[in-house]
Design a protein around this motif. Structure first.
Motif, short mmCIF file in Angstrom:
data_model
loop_
_atom_site.label_atom_id
_atom_site.label_comp_id
_atom_site.label_asym_id
_atom_site.label_seq_id
_atom_site.Cartn_x
_atom_site.Cartn_y
_atom_site.Cartn_z
N ASP A 126 0.80 -1.21 0.00
CA ASP A 126 0.00 0.00 0.00
C ASP A 126 0.84 1.27 0.00
O ASP A 126 0.30 2.37 0.02
CB ASP A 126 -0.93 0.01 1.21
CG ASP A 126 -1.84 -1.20 1.24
OD1 ASP A 126 -2.21 -1.69 0.14
OD2 ASP A 126 -2.18 -1.66 2.34
N GLY A 127 2.13 1.14 0.04
CA GLY A 127 3.03 2.29 0.05
C GLY A 127 3.37 2.80 1.43
O GLY A 127 4.09 3.79 1.57
N HIS A 128 2.87 2.14 2.48
CA HIS A 128 3.21 2.52 3.86
C HIS A 128 4.67 2.17 4.11
O HIS A 128 5.11 1.07 3.78
CB HIS A 128 2.30 1.80 4.85
CG HIS A 128 2.63 2.10 6.26
ND1 HIS A 128 3.41 1.26 7.02
CD2 HIS A 128 2.33 3.16 7.06
CE1 HIS A 128 3.56 1.77 8.23
NE2 HIS A 128 2.91 2.93 8.27
N THR A 129 5.42 3.10 4.68
CA THR A 129 6.85 2.85 4.89
C THR A 129 7.22 3.01 6.36
O THR A 129 6.59 3.76 7.09
CB THR A 129 7.72 3.82 4.07
OG1 THR A 129 7.39 5.17 4.44
CG2 THR A 129 7.52 3.62 2.58
N GLU A 130 8.25 2.28 6.75
CA GLU A 130 8.89 2.42 8.06
C GLU A 130 10.35 2.74 7.78
O GLU A 130 11.02 2.00 7.07
CB GLU A 130 8.81 1.12 8.85
CG GLU A 130 7.45 0.68 9.25
CD GLU A 130 7.50 -0.64 10.01
OE1 GLU A 130 8.19 -0.70 11.04
OE2 GLU A 130 6.87 -1.58 9.53
N HIS A 131 10.83 3.82 8.33
CA HIS A 131 12.21 4.27 8.09
C HIS A 131 13.04 4.13 9.36
O HIS A 131 12.58 4.40 10.45
CB HIS A 131 12.23 5.74 7.67
CG HIS A 131 11.58 6.00 6.36
ND1 HIS A 131 12.29 6.08 5.19
CD2 HIS A 131 10.28 6.18 6.02
CE1 HIS A 131 11.46 6.31 4.19
NE2 HIS A 131 10.23 6.37 4.68
N PHE A 132 14.30 3.74 9.15
CA PHE A 132 15.29 3.68 10.23
C PHE A 132 16.47 4.54 9.79
O PHE A 132 16.97 4.40 8.67
CB PHE A 132 15.76 2.24 10.47
CG PHE A 132 14.69 1.35 11.03
CD1 PHE A 132 14.58 1.14 12.39
CD2 PHE A 132 13.79 0.71 10.19
CE1 PHE A 132 13.59 0.33 12.91
CE2 PHE A 132 12.80 -0.11 10.69
CZ PHE A 132 12.70 -0.30 12.06
N TYR A 133 16.89 5.45 10.69
CA TYR A 133 17.95 6.39 10.37
C TYR A 133 19.03 6.37 11.44
O TYR A 133 18.79 5.94 12.56
CB TYR A 133 17.40 7.83 10.32
CG TYR A 133 16.30 8.07 9.34
CD1 TYR A 133 16.57 8.21 7.99
CD2 TYR A 133 14.98 8.17 9.75
CE1 TYR A 133 15.56 8.45 7.08
CE2 TYR A 133 13.96 8.42 8.86
CZ TYR A 133 14.26 8.55 7.52
OH TYR A 133 13.26 8.78 6.63
N SER A 134 20.15 6.95 11.10
CA SER A 134 21.20 7.20 12.08
C SER A 134 20.71 8.33 12.99
O SER A 134 19.98 9.23 12.55
CB SER A 134 22.48 7.62 11.36
OG SER A 134 23.46 7.97 12.26
N ALA A 135 21.11 8.30 14.25
CA ALA A 135 20.63 9.29 15.21
C ALA A 135 21.05 10.71 14.85
O ALA A 135 20.37 11.67 15.17
CB ALA A 135 21.15 8.94 16.60
N ASP A 136 22.15 10.88 14.14
CA ASP A 136 22.65 12.22 13.83
C ASP A 136 22.30 12.67 12.41
O ASP A 136 22.91 13.57 11.87
CB ASP A 136 24.16 12.28 14.03
CG ASP A 136 24.90 11.27 13.17
OD1 ASP A 136 24.26 10.40 12.57
OD2 ASP A 136 26.14 11.35 13.12
N THR A 137 21.29 12.07 11.80
CA THR A 137 20.93 12.38 10.43
C THR A 137 20.18 13.70 10.34
O THR A 137 19.26 13.95 11.10
CB THR A 137 20.04 11.27 9.84
OG1 THR A 137 20.77 10.05 9.87
CG2 THR A 137 19.64 11.57 8.41
N LEU A 138 20.58 14.52 9.40
CA LEU A 138 19.87 15.75 9.10
C LEU A 138 19.11 15.48 7.81
O LEU A 138 19.70 15.42 6.73
CB LEU A 138 20.85 16.91 8.95
CG LEU A 138 20.23 18.28 8.71
CD1 LEU A 138 19.32 18.65 9.89
CD2 LEU A 138 21.32 19.31 8.55
N MET A 139 17.82 15.29 7.89
CA MET A 139 17.02 14.79 6.78
C MET A 139 17.01 15.70 5.56
O MET A 139 17.02 15.23 4.44
CB MET A 139 15.58 14.54 7.24
CG MET A 139 15.47 13.61 8.43
SD MET A 139 16.45 12.12 8.24
CE MET A 139 15.56 11.34 6.94
N GLU A 140 16.97 17.01 5.73
CA GLU A 140 16.84 17.91 4.60
C GLU A 140 18.00 17.81 3.61
O GLU A 140 17.82 17.95 2.43
CB GLU A 140 16.72 19.37 5.07
CG GLU A 140 15.52 19.66 5.94
CD GLU A 140 15.80 19.38 7.40
OE1 GLU A 140 16.56 20.11 8.04
OE2 GLU A 140 15.26 18.39 7.89
#
Length: 174
Positions: A126-140
């Protein structure tokens, strides 16, 4: 479960269509780092869901010598929102376990390992996503400055690897 770690490496190579040397070298490197069991005498270690998770993460490493560090880094990625599994390694292991137990809904998900920066994404039909990132990630910055290069692994391939190992819950995927 009847499959051994060498069977897991062989099945992953066959199902991923990656070159045998590519798969074997990364498997050997994470074995040397203690992230994948070594064969003990004539009796091989049985393959577990965490072994497949470590192997898949190692396959996303650009260089063989970076495979153990890649496994450790990506396993430690975190969700930015509350979830059942906060760390990516635990979520990946739970996902593989559910697929190998015969959960077809989980097999419909796709795993995306982003190689250009540290991110793991689960996406369902359905296009639902779960994201995992590094704690110091600046998304922009990622959306503007980087090209997104990733490896996608359908849950159906995880089920096929399980079927190749003789796991009964995965026989539907053959």
């Amino acid at each position: 479960m009847t499959g051994t770690v060498p069977d897991l490496v062989r099945a992953t190579h066959e199902r991923s269509k990656l070159p045998a040397t590519y798969t074997n070298q990364r498997a050997r490197e994470i074995q040397n780092a203690g992230l994948l069991p070594l064969a003990k005498g004539s009796a091989y270690a049985r393959a577990r869901p965490c072994d497949l998770v470590n192997l898949v993460l190692a396959l996303s490493a650009d260089k063989v010598r970076h495979a153990p560090a890649t496994v450790n880094r990506y396993s430690g990625l975190r969700r930015l929102v509350e979830a059942e599994h906060i760390r990516a390694g635990a979520a990946l292991e739970a996902w593989v376990t559910k697929i190998w137990a015969g959960d077809r809904d989980e097999a419909d998900k796709t795993l995306r390992i982003v190689q250009t920066w540290q991110e793991i994404v689960f996406e369902d039909r359905d296009g639902h996503t779960e994201h995992f990132y590094s704690a110091d990630t600046l998304m922009e910055l990622h959306a503007v400055m980087d090209v997104r290069r990733s490896i996608e692994i359908p849950g159906r391939v995880i089920a096929q690897i399980g079927a190749d190992l003789g796991i009964r819950g995965c026989q539907y995927a053959v």
